[in-house]
Design a protein around this motif. Sequence first.
Motif, mmCIF file in Angstrom:
data_model
loop_
_atom_site.group_PDB
_atom_site.id
_atom_site.type_symbol
_atom_site.label_atom_id
_atom_site.label_comp_id
_atom_site.label_asym_id
_atom_site.label_seq_id
_atom_site.Cartn_x
_atom_site.Cartn_y
_atom_site.Cartn_z
ATOM 1 N N GLN A 1 56.088 19.652 29.822
ATOM 2 C CA GLN A 1 57.308 18.917 29.282
ATOM 3 C C GLN A 1 57.945 18.537 30.752
ATOM 4 N N LEU A 2 57.778 19.336 31.940
ATOM 5 C CA LEU A 2 58.551 18.880 33.027
ATOM 6 C C LEU A 2 57.959 17.698 33.625
ATOM 7 N N GLU A 3 56.480 17.903 33.475
ATOM 8 C CA GLU A 3 55.729 16.810 33.949
ATOM 9 C C GLU A 3 56.035 15.302 33.299
ATOM 10 N N LEU A 4 56.086 15.685 32.234
ATOM 11 C CA LEU A 4 56.212 14.450 31.249
ATOM 12 C C LEU A 4 57.856 13.811 31.505
ATOM 13 N N LYS B 1 42.708 18.248 16.092
ATOM 14 C CA LYS B 1 42.855 18.348 17.314
ATOM 15 C C LYS B 1 43.213 17.398 18.135
ATOM 16 N N ALA B 2 43.568 16.055 17.647
ATOM 17 C CA ALA B 2 44.130 14.904 18.257
ATOM 18 C C ALA B 2 45.305 15.458 19.096
ATOM 19 N N ARG B 3 45.199 15.055 20.350
ATOM 20 C CA ARG B 3 46.352 15.545 21.220
ATOM 21 C C ARG B 3 46.690 14.707 22.348
ATOM 22 N N GLY B 4 47.682 14.338 22.452
ATOM 23 C CA GLY B 4 48.183 13.114 23.463
ATOM 24 C C GLY B 4 48.460 13.804 25.186
ATOM 25 N N GLY B 5 48.559 12.999 25.790
ATOM 26 C CA GLY B 5 48.976 13.371 27.250
ATOM 27 C C GLY B 5 47.609 13.667 28.085
ATOM 28 N N ALA B 6 47.884 13.966 29.229
ATOM 29 C CA ALA B 6 46.583 14.541 30.297
ATOM 30 C C ALA B 6 46.947 15.965 30.397
ATOM 31 N N ASP B 7 45.800 16.553 31.050
ATOM 32 C CA ASP B 7 45.718 17.804 31.477
ATOM 33 C C ASP B 7 46.283 19.029 30.584
ATOM 34 N N TRP B 8 46.099 18.395 28.953
ATOM 35 C CA TRP B 8 46.514 19.409 28.025
ATOM 36 C C TRP B 8 45.764 20.865 27.964
ATOM 37 N N LEU B 9 44.731 20.753 28.436
ATOM 38 C CA LEU B 9 43.778 21.835 28.365
ATOM 39 C C LEU B 9 44.401 22.879 29.046
ATOM 40 N N ARG B 10 44.859 22.945 30.124
ATOM 41 C CA ARG B 10 45.357 24.109 30.890
ATOM 42 C C ARG B 10 46.618 24.865 29.833
ATOM 43 N N TYR B 11 47.191 24.142 29.146
ATOM 44 C CA TYR B 11 48.132 24.510 28.150
ATOM 45 C C TYR B 11 47.995 24.883 26.791
ATOM 46 N N ALA B 12 46.434 25.016 26.540
ATOM 47 C CA ALA B 12 46.017 24.913 25.154
ATOM 48 C C ALA B 12 45.927 26.567 24.641
ATOM 49 N N PRO B 13 46.585 26.969 23.576
ATOM 50 C CA PRO B 13 46.404 28.343 23.194
ATOM 51 C C PRO B 13 44.827 28.520 22.803
ATOM 52 N N GLU B 14 44.384 27.509 22.319
ATOM 53 C CA GLU B 14 42.583 27.784 21.664
ATOM 54 C C GLU B 14 41.746 28.020 22.836
ATOM 55 N N ALA B 15 42.041 27.709 24.250
ATOM 56 C CA ALA B 15 41.718 27.950 25.393
ATOM 57 C C ALA B 15 42.099 29.095 26.055
ATOM 58 N N HIS B 16 42.669 29.874 25.070
ATOM 59 C CA HIS B 16 43.205 31.167 26.043
ATOM 60 C C HIS B 16 44.175 31.170 26.937
ATOM 61 N N ALA B 17 44.875 29.957 26.979
ATOM 62 C CA ALA B 17 45.803 29.710 28.109
ATOM 63 C C ALA B 17 46.943 30.538 28.258
ATOM 64 N N SER B 18 47.535 30.762 29.606
ATOM 65 C CA SER B 18 48.712 31.476 29.735
ATOM 66 C C SER B 18 49.148 31.093 31.210
ATOM 67 N N PHE B 19 50.546 30.880 31.186
ATOM 68 C CA PHE B 19 51.057 30.249 32.370
ATOM 69 C C PHE B 19 52.743 30.754 32.715
ATOM 70 N N PRO B 20 52.868 30.658 33.863
ATOM 71 C CA PRO B 20 54.445 30.891 34.193
ATOM 72 C C PRO B 20 55.421 29.686 33.607
ATOM 73 N N LEU B 21 56.500 29.846 33.138
ATOM 74 C CA LEU B 21 57.365 28.917 32.527
ATOM 75 C C LEU B 21 57.908 28.611 34.009
ATOM 76 N N ARG B 22 58.654 27.503 34.034
ATOM 77 C CA ARG B 22 59.575 26.964 35.112
ATOM 78 C C ARG B 22 60.924 27.250 34.718
ATOM 79 N N LEU B 23 61.769 27.484 35.674
ATOM 80 C CA LEU B 23 63.296 27.884 35.315
ATOM 81 C C LEU B 23 64.166 26.942 36.113
#
Length: 588
Positions: free
Chosen positions: A211-214, A153-175
């Motif tokens: 990805q937009l943040e990155l 589960k090595a994962r780069g970047g910051a704030d990854w938890l809010r996008y993690a499927p294993e944490a049951h994340a869901s979020f709106p996409l940006r258009l």
Amino acid sequence: MTSLALGAPAAVATAAAEDVSLAALLRCCVREIAGPRGQVGHEGPYVLLRVAGTRLRVRAHGGLALRFEGRPEWLEDGSWRPLSVDVLVRLVETELGTGLGEGNDEFAAQVAASRDAIAALVAARQEVPPPTDPWLASEQALVGGHPFHPSPKARGGADWLRYAPEAHASFPLRLLGVRNDVLAGEGDTGVLDELGQAPPGYSPLPAHPWQLELLAADLAAPLADGRLIDLGESARMAVPTSSVRTVYEPLIDRCLKFSLDVRITNCVRKNSWYELAGAVELSRRLEPVFLDLAAAFPGTRWLPEPGYRSAKLGTRLLEGLGVIVRVGPWSVCRPGVTPLLSGALAAGWQVAGDMPDTVRSPVTGAVRSGVPDVARWRAAGAVPGVAGPPMTGTVPGGVPTGIAGVSVGLAGLPTADPVRWWRAYVERVAPPVLDAYVSHGVVLEPHLQNVLIGVDADGLPVEAVFRDLEGTKLVAGRHDLSGVPDRVAEALAYDAASGWNRVVYCLMVNHLAEIAASLAGTGSTRELWAVAGDVLAKYAASRGWPRPLSDLLSGAPLPAKANLSVRWTRSADRSAGYVTVANPLATT
């Protein structure tokens, strides 16, 4: 894969992460360090091995899958002591630093980061319920990750938890709106236009918010001069699937595969320009192949990737904003069939409470049958005869943990006739994979995250859904790629030997061995492999016993991907080598 519980308190989450990480690294040591050197043996219920001259032992079952029970131990000053991740990392560093002649100052940090990520995921799952859709719940069940990876589960970047499927994340996409003179794409992407209204002269392009943040610095200029415009958030919540960067968008009933410029496990997960074009090319070429496979092996399904869209703003943004459209599984499974991720079945998927008896389509509103009792995963003891956890132990205070903090069992595999369930499973998955190679020169990549198994109302496997064209290849010399750009063609092709190694590793070692171990529990997998051998022999006979199948069924050693070596040498994942492991068909 490894099962983990919901609702674990912080102390149990930390202990669970230690157990999972220790088990994964120890399996790597057996497979890639001690095994090839002849330093693995058995003594009573224990598997014994040496790493850097130090003796280790652990109770094990599950054949190739190496499911562990109890705490692994190491011999120190004549006494067996509990083994920890940190101790094992030091032994691995000593062994590989000497054996390969080079050090790796990143390795310990990667293992520790993976362990911390698992603890964070276990804790986060307390706060958010799983999706009500059983397919999406299974996608988000892989908290432990790859069981034979040193940092799963090595994962780069910051704030990854809010996008993690294993944490049951869901979020709106940006258009984004892409000005049409810089719009890039190929194939059928019209469904993306349904995500939002773009002004005249622009086309909508969904983007992953992470990805937009990155890419913020790279996007500043095109957003300032109008080549791109920000259209805000999408109307519905997208749900990340097991691969992290691929999400399900319910508004259009499609999966969308984004780039993420972060390292996840082995790779930076971006859509290279040639992979964008290659997905569309493969979808065209594979349509007649899968029509033939479905005719020969009823229940065979696949998820095409008919198009991609991006922006022509230089290679970095072409790749970074590229999104591949993928058909969703509910649309290819016949009514009454529920798709479930094979990786979740291998993990001993556990959900909080019961799944719904019906599932409503997010697009049409139609009601379809949900997962019946025999296709659900519950705590051990809820169903008589279920398998126990792959590894058990205690946390401080004596709380029994399992790997996950509770004793987790397997109720998705029927207890009344597990051999019948297994035969149906192997029949759905194995023959079409092998025939794609033998009859069509197509290398599928049927690892546990690339296959969905469709179960009927009785929980019996009746369909197999294959997905993700990134790992799908064409056998060189059996396909005319003369009209395809050179770099795209290069990425699409494997030589015959490399292709066969990939097929056999993914199918036999990564996939069927893990399902068999979960089904057998602490018992022997011998009977299951005898059944698998029968299924494979019938297929081989129907094709005149081609040499690769003859060797496989005669018990030739199997290739297993060397994930530890890849991480140690800091090589690209595509350069991964193999070590040989025993073929379970040889014992049947």
